[in-house]
Design a protein around this motif. Structure first.
Motif, PDB file in Angstrom:
ATOM      1  N   LYS A  45       7.917  30.385 123.394  1.00  0.00           N
ATOM      2  CA  LYS A  45       8.072  30.767 121.987  1.00  0.00           C
ATOM      3  C   LYS A  45       8.342  32.263 121.855  1.00  0.00           C
ATOM      4  CE  LYS A  45       5.127  27.205 119.915  1.00  0.00           C
ATOM      5  NZ  LYS A  45       3.930  26.943 119.084  1.00  0.00           N
ATOM      6  N   GLY A  46       7.675  33.075 122.680  1.00  0.00           N
ATOM      7  CA  GLY A  46       7.914  34.512 122.629  1.00  0.00           C
ATOM      8  C   GLY A  46       9.327  34.868 123.023  1.00  0.00           C
ATOM      9  N   GLN A  47       9.884  34.184 124.042  1.00  0.00           N
ATOM     10  CA  GLN A  47      11.268  34.457 124.435  1.00  0.00           C
ATOM     11  C   GLN A  47      12.239  34.051 123.319  1.00  0.00           C
ATOM     12  OE1 GLN A  47      12.154  32.623 128.180  1.00  0.00           O
ATOM     13  NE2 GLN A  47      10.324  33.420 129.206  1.00  0.00           N
ATOM     14  N   ILE A  48      11.920  32.940 122.661  1.00  0.00           N
ATOM     15  CA  ILE A  48      12.815  32.494 121.579  1.00  0.00           C
ATOM     16  C   ILE A  48      12.761  33.460 120.403  1.00  0.00           C
ATOM     17  CG2 ILE A  48      13.170  30.657 119.877  1.00  0.00           C
ATOM     18  CD1 ILE A  48      12.243  28.670 122.014  1.00  0.00           C
ATOM     19  N   ILE A  49      11.558  33.974 120.105  1.00  0.00           N
ATOM     20  CA  ILE A  49      11.448  34.932 119.003  1.00  0.00           C
ATOM     21  C   ILE A  49      12.111  36.246 119.370  1.00  0.00           C
ATOM     22  CG2 ILE A  49       9.820  36.258 117.620  1.00  0.00           C
ATOM     23  CD1 ILE A  49       7.880  33.881 117.881  1.00  0.00           C
ATOM     24  N   GLY A  50      11.897  36.748 120.602  1.00  0.00           N
ATOM     25  CA  GLY A  50      12.512  37.985 121.052  1.00  0.00           C
ATOM     26  C   GLY A  50      11.800  39.210 120.505  1.00  0.00           C
ATOM     27  N   ARG A  51      12.281  40.345 121.006  1.00  0.00           N
ATOM     28  CA  ARG A  51      11.686  41.608 120.550  1.00  0.00           C
ATOM     29  C   ARG A  51      12.007  41.822 119.085  1.00  0.00           C
ATOM     30  NH1 ARG A  51      13.145  46.728 124.050  1.00  0.00           N
ATOM     31  NH2 ARG A  51      12.030  45.419 125.579  1.00  0.00           N
ATOM     32  N   GLU A  52      10.954  42.017 118.311  1.00  0.00           N
ATOM     33  CA  GLU A  52      11.046  42.242 116.860  1.00  0.00           C
ATOM     34  C   GLU A  52      11.793  41.110 116.153  1.00  0.00           C
ATOM     35  OE1 GLU A  52      12.754  46.044 116.306  1.00  0.00           O
ATOM     36  OE2 GLU A  52      11.025  47.157 117.117  1.00  0.00           O
ATOM     37  N   GLY A  53      11.810  39.925 116.774  1.00  0.00           N
ATOM     38  CA  GLY A  53      12.419  38.741 116.147  1.00  0.00           C
ATOM     39  C   GLY A  53      13.925  38.703 116.187  1.00  0.00           C
ATOM     40  N   ARG A  54      14.551  39.489 117.091  1.00  0.00           N
ATOM     41  CA  ARG A  54      16.025  39.534 117.077  1.00  0.00           C
ATOM     42  C   ARG A  54      16.631  38.229 117.582  1.00  0.00           C
ATOM     43  NH1 ARG A  54      17.702  43.557 122.089  1.00  0.00           N
ATOM     44  NH2 ARG A  54      16.731  42.331 123.775  1.00  0.00           N
ATOM     45  N   ASN A  55      15.975  37.582 118.554  1.00  0.00           N
ATOM     46  CA  ASN A  55      16.532  36.332 119.083  1.00  0.00           C
ATOM     47  C   ASN A  55      16.499  35.211 118.045  1.00  0.00           C
ATOM     48  OD1 ASN A  55      16.994  37.584 121.493  1.00  0.00           O
ATOM     49  ND2 ASN A  55      15.219  36.724 122.550  1.00  0.00           N
ATOM     50  N   ILE A  56      15.370  35.060 117.360  1.00  0.00           N
ATOM     51  CA  ILE A  56      15.270  33.980 116.368  1.00  0.00           C
ATOM     52  C   ILE A  56      16.204  34.237 115.186  1.00  0.00           C
ATOM     53  CG2 ILE A  56      13.337  34.984 115.067  1.00  0.00           C
ATOM     54  CD1 ILE A  56      12.215  32.146 114.851  1.00  0.00           C
ATOM     55  N   ARG A  57      16.380  35.507 114.825  1.00  0.00           N
ATOM     56  CA  ARG A  57      17.345  35.824 113.753  1.00  0.00           C
ATOM     57  C   ARG A  57      18.766  35.517 114.202  1.00  0.00           C
ATOM     58  NH1 ARG A  57      14.038  40.443 112.984  1.00  0.00           N
ATOM     59  NH2 ARG A  57      15.541  41.738 114.128  1.00  0.00           N
ATOM     60  N   ALA A  58      19.077  35.803 115.464  1.00  0.00           N
ATOM     61  CA  ALA A  58      20.421  35.501 115.975  1.00  0.00           C
ATOM     62  C   ALA A  58      20.672  33.994 115.992  1.00  0.00           C
ATOM     63  CB  ALA A  58      20.584  36.082 117.378  1.00  0.00           C
ATOM     64  N   ILE A  59      19.643  33.214 116.382  1.00  0.00           N
ATOM     65  CA  ILE A  59      19.804  31.752 116.401  1.00  0.00           C
ATOM     66  C   ILE A  59      20.004  31.222 114.980  1.00  0.00           C
ATOM     67  CG2 ILE A  59      18.624  29.584 116.917  1.00  0.00           C
ATOM     68  CD1 ILE A  59      17.223  31.044 119.215  1.00  0.00           C
ATOM     69  N   GLU A  60      19.202  31.704 114.040  1.00  0.00           N
ATOM     70  CA  GLU A  60      19.336  31.233 112.657  1.00  0.00           C
ATOM     71  C   GLU A  60      20.675  31.630 112.063  1.00  0.00           C
ATOM     72  OE1 GLU A  60      15.969  32.871 110.703  1.00  0.00           O
ATOM     73  OE2 GLU A  60      14.602  31.244 111.278  1.00  0.00           O
ATOM     74  N   ALA A  61      21.166  32.843 112.385  1.00  0.00           N
ATOM     75  CA  ALA A  61      22.464  33.287 111.849  1.00  0.00           C
ATOM     76  C   ALA A  61      23.613  32.495 112.458  1.00  0.00           C
ATOM     77  CB  ALA A  61      22.641  34.780 112.118  1.00  0.00           C
ATOM     78  N   ALA A  62      23.512  32.158 113.738  1.00  0.00           N
ATOM     79  CA  ALA A  62      24.618  31.462 114.415  1.00  0.00           C
ATOM     80  C   ALA A  62      24.673  29.986 114.048  1.00  0.00           C
ATOM     81  CB  ALA A  62      24.484  31.624 115.930  1.00  0.00           C
ATOM     82  N   THR A  63      23.510  29.366 113.821  1.00  0.00           N
ATOM     83  CA  THR A  63      23.477  27.921 113.574  1.00  0.00           C
ATOM     84  C   THR A  63      23.294  27.557 112.109  1.00  0.00           C
ATOM     85  OG1 THR A  63      21.079  27.860 113.958  1.00  0.00           O
ATOM     86  CG2 THR A  63      22.510  27.512 115.862  1.00  0.00           C
TER      87      THR A  63
END
Length: 521
Positions: A223-241
């Motif tokens: 879950k931490g890897q998916i969220i990423g530093r300061e939530g950048r990964n989860i924001r990128a996933i939500e923006a792309a999908t």
């Protein structure tokens, strides 16, 4: 001195003599040339005269030949003209002979007709005399009958006509009612038979889809890897999908939330690949999501092709095949759209076959009836009208186009298969377990249904039963008569039909009860 003069004189004399001799020689030569010129001129004149005579003779010969040729042609034309004139004269003579014969025959027939006419005139006179006698006898007979019956002929005729008219109206009304009752009974029986056979012959799954997808993880560390530093990964996933990722305290699970099943599927597969790869960062996320989206598009095309092959539908435009495949990732009232469309297609084919119509055309219209629910671009049109426009754009049969546009009564039904599509769509959506409603929406619809019935005067209570498919209305017996009950039931049904949106159909039952209660002491 004298010798010099002498020499000069001699020179002068010699010069003069030379001049004289030169002139004589020149004159002689000139005369010779003149003579030669005259000879040549005479020769030219002679040749010219000879040539002129020759040309003159040739032209005279040509003129004679031309004259002979023209004369022969003229003679031929005269002969042809005379021959034609002779033929025309013979034809005219034959016509005159034929006309004379016809005139003779006509005169003969005229004489015979005159005799026949005279005979007919005599017979007509005899008939007129007999008719006059018969009319007199008939009038006498009518007077005797009127005297006996004490009723004029006109009054008797009017009474007879009136009695026959009343008897005919009574019989006609009775026959009309019998025909209507018999037709209604047979129609209801046949309709139930066809619908039951169509439903029984079509096996369908109960496909209920949600608006969320749970993505299972091997451990909570991911879950931490998916969220990423300061939530950048989860924001990128939500923006792309375009899907919301809900990361909460649920162990080893992430919730993917979206009303679009296609986006949820792309997000699920992308997350699965990212987790398996282990490299999760914005650039990698965009790459994986784009690759997944292309693969899903290919999968959509394959699903569409497999669907039309399994249903036996041929000649469908590639874009329509893609839209059919796209239905796999859409739902309507919780019912998978592709499964619903396949079920409607099979129902339509069965019902059309039972009615002796074209089952292939009905199956095609049933499969495509909801293509307006999966447009590539948003439109202000309803899904029925948008689907009809798409079908017309890609060259579908006008009957299919009309069936798609009219299955929610938004277009006039112009073909026989249109009501079949509408009926099969209602059957597929109304069967138990086919569609799912959110509890709040369901309760709101039930409440609106009961409140609608309570707005009518004389209604005491209203209950929506059978999951909102039947409305029972209890009226006050003192305010509502039996006749009013029928009218009230019809009016409530019409108002529900025009003002509310609901799956299937709603039965309205009005109950009027009169109770008389007494207590014996």
């Amino acid at each position: 001195m004298d010798s010099t003069i002498l020499l000069i004189i001699v020179g002068v004399v010699a010069l003069v003599a030379g001049l004289i001799v030169g002139k004589l020689i020149f004159a002689k030569n000139t005369q010779h040339k003149i003579a030669e010129a005259e000879q040549q001129a005479q020769k030219i004149i002679a040749d010219a005269q000879t040539n002129a005579e020759t040309i003159k003779k040739e032209k005279m010969l040509e003129a004679k030949e031309k004259f002979v040729q023209l004369k022969s042609e003229h003679d031929r034309e005269v002969l042809d003209r005379n021959r034609k004139i002779g033929e025309n004269e013979n034809r005219i003579k034959q016509k005159e002979i034929s006309i004379n014969q016809k005139e003779a025959t006509l005169d003969k027939h005229l004489k015979e007709n005159e005799a026949i006419k005279e005979n007919l005139n005599r017979q007509i006179e005899v008939i007129n005399v007999k008719r006059t006698e018969l009319e007199k006898h008939q009038e006498e007979h009518i007077r005797r009958l009127e005297k006996v019956a004490q009723l004029s002929a006109e009054d008797a005729r009017n009474q007879l006509i009136e009695s026959l008219k009343q008897e005919a109206q009574t019989r006609a009304l009775g026959m009309q009612q019998e025909i209507i009752d018999d037709a209604r009974q047979k129609a209801n029986k046949e309709a139930r038979k066809i619908i039951i056979q169509s439903i029984q012959r079509t096996a369908a799954e109960q496909a209920i889809e949600n608006s969320i997808t749970v993505f299972n993880l091997e451990s909570d560390e991911i879950k931490g890897q998916i969220i990423g530093r300061e939530g950048r990964n989860i924001r990128a996933i939500e923006a792309a999908t375009g899907v919301d990722l809900i990361v909460d305290d649920t162990p080893e699970a992430i919730v993917l939330s979206s009303f679009d099943p296609l986006r949820r599927e792309i997000a699920r597969i992308s997350l699965q690949r990212l987790v398996a790869d282990g490299r999760i960062h914005p650039a990698r996320i965009e790459e994986v999501v784009e690759k997944t989206r292309r693969q899903i598009e290919e999968q959509i095309a394959e699903i569409g092709e497999r669907t039309v092959i399994e249903l036996g539908i041929h000649g469908l435009h590639k874009e329509l095949v893609r839209i059919v495949g796209k239905m796999r990732f859409r739902s309507s009232y919780g019912q998978n759209l592709l499964m619903h469309s396949r079920e409607v297609a099979n129902l339509c084919a069965t019902m059309a076959a039972e009615l002796g119509m074209n089952p292939k055309l009905a199956k095609r219209a049933g499969l495509l009836h909801d293509i307006g629910k999966v447009p590539d671009e948003e439109s202000e049109l309803s899904h029925a009208l948008l689907g009809a426009r798409l079908a017309e754009k890609y060259g579908e049969n006008p009957a299919v186009v009309n069936a798609i546009g009219a299955h929610h009564d938004e277009m006039e039904m112009q073909y026989v298969i249109s009501p079949i599509i509408q009926a099969c769509d209602a059957i597929s959506g109304a069967r138990p377990g086919a569609r799912r409603e959110i509890m709040q929406q369901y309760l709101q619809r039930i409440k609106e249904l009961e409140n609608l019935a309570m707005t009518y005067q004389g209604v005491e209570k209203a209950y929506a039963i059978q999951a909102g498919r039947e409305l029972r209305v209890i009226v006050e017996a003192e305010k509502v008569t039996d006749a009013d009950s029928d009218r009230l039931s019809f009016e409530i049904a019409q108002k529900i039909q025009t003002e509310m949106t609901y799956p299937g159909q709603i039965k309205v039952t009005v109950i009027r009860e009169k109770r008389a209660v007494n207590v014996a002491r």
